[in-house]
Design a protein around this motif. Structure first.
Motif, short mmCIF file in Angstrom:
data_model
loop_
_atom_site.label_atom_id
_atom_site.label_comp_id
_atom_site.label_asym_id
_atom_site.label_seq_id
_atom_site.Cartn_x
_atom_site.Cartn_y
_atom_site.Cartn_z
N GLN A 189 0.82 -1.20 0.00
CA GLN A 189 0.00 0.00 0.00
C GLN A 189 0.86 1.26 0.00
O GLN A 189 0.54 2.24 -0.69
N ALA A 190 1.97 1.26 0.75
CA ALA A 190 2.86 2.42 0.77
C ALA A 190 3.50 2.64 -0.59
O ALA A 190 3.64 3.78 -1.07
N THR A 191 3.89 1.56 -1.26
CA THR A 191 4.49 1.67 -2.58
C THR A 191 3.49 2.19 -3.60
O THR A 191 3.82 3.01 -4.47
N LEU A 192 2.25 1.72 -3.50
CA LEU A 192 1.21 2.22 -4.39
C LEU A 192 0.98 3.71 -4.17
O LEU A 192 0.75 4.46 -5.13
N ALA A 193 1.01 4.16 -2.92
CA ALA A 193 0.84 5.59 -2.63
C ALA A 193 1.99 6.40 -3.23
O ALA A 193 1.76 7.48 -3.81
#
Length: 327
Positions: free
Chosen positions: A137-141
């Motif tokens: 999720q952090a990478t997608l953000a």
């Protein structure tokens, strides 16, 4: 099949005859009833043992739950790995897009270093290792943030490139006569009418009467009149104090205030005014000072678009624009 039922108290007996069909049906019903009883008993014992923590039942419940959790975790892990792989491919494409944006920004006159320092770059790079849901999720953000930045960068470059294109279209680099042969050039010469030395303030393009005269650049017609020396004359304002003049026309097709496109037919070649024969007299003025039109026409072939606007700067004063010379 014959069944004989004997009642010892009543000293009676009863015979029951079962055919093959009835016997099969009776066996099926008995088996079904046994299955229902066994299932109900198993369910009751299993639930009671699970609630009360019976050793054997509790171990079985833990094994079942553990196996279910392992299957669910394996399913989620497989899906996370697929998503991480796709995310890695997207990041690789983003890096290619960033490299392409830096190359294009050079063409647009945008300093890639300034854009990079303002917007930032990078982010968590997905490798071969497995990611947790939080990391994914952090990478997608981060990827979403970088995408927004690239969109902003491309918007800036699009604006710069569009501005350069407009400036290029507003600089007189289009030959005013298609396939025209250059006659007299810009500079001092012997006047063909009085034989004296005089400054020729433009370029002459000898052509057949009626030949199309084309706008050298886009702009607005600011003058359309008959002049004693220039004959039927058109002047187009291209902005930045830059004006082109077209003289000796036999017929004019535009009027004052018209918006002109680059290469648009504005008049036809003639020999009106102070002229010795049919030709187009073409002039370029910057801040009211005559310039050599040949420099602008050559600039359109040799100079990059980003430098065309800088060509429209006055050199040493050649002659005041309001003093027409013999043609």
């Amino acid at each position: 099949m014959h069944l004989i039922i004997t009642d010892a108290w009543l000293a009676k007996s009863r015979a029951i005859y079962l055919s093959g069909t009835k016997l099969v049906l009776a066996g099926f019903l008995a088996a079904f009833a046994l299955m229902v009883v066994a299932a109900g008993l198993y369910h009751w014992v299993f639930l009671k043992g699970a609630r009360e923590g019976w050793p054997v039942i509790g171990s079985l419940v833990k094994l079942v739950v553990k196996d279910e959790f392992e299957q669910r975790d394996r399913f989620m892990r497989e899906n996370l790995d697929v998503m991480a792989k796709r995310l890695g491919e997207m990041q690789a494409k983003m890096m290619q897009l960033e490299a392409l944006g830096e190359r294009v920004s050079g063409l647009a006159g945008v300093n890639p270093g300034e854009i990079r320092s303002t917007m930032g770059s990078g982010g968590a790079l997905v490798g071969s290792r497995s990611l947790t849901m939080d990391e994914l999720q952090a990478t997608l953000a981060d990827l979403d943030r970088l995408t927004d930045q690239r969109v902003d960068l491309m918007t800036v470059m699009e604006s710069r490139l569009f501005d350069q294109k407009i400036k290029k279209l507003m600089v007189p680099t289009q030959p005013p006569v298609a396939g025209g042969v250059l006659g007299s050039s810009f500079g001092w010469r012997i006047d063909p009418l009085n034989g004296r030395s005089a400054l020729h303030t433009g370029l002459d393009f000898p052509s057949e009467p009626g030949t199309s005269i084309l706008a050298a650049a886009g702009g607005i017609v600011v003058t359309q009149e008959y002049h004693p020396a220039y004959g039927n004359m058109v002047e187009i304002d291209h902005g930045n104090d830059l004006i082109t003049r077209y003289a000796h026309a036999s017929r004019v097709l535009v009027k004052k205030g018209d918006l002109i496109k680059r290469g648009q037919k504005i008049a036809e070649v003639g020999t009106t005014g102070r002229s010795t024969g049919p030709h187009l007299h073409f002039e370029v003025l910057v801040q009211g000072v005559f310039q050599d039109p040949q420099k602008f026409l050559m600039a359109g072939q040799k100079m990059p678009s980003g430098q065309l606007a800088s060509a429209a700067t006055p050199n040493q004063p050649a002659q005041a624009a309001q003093l027409p010379r013999p043609k």
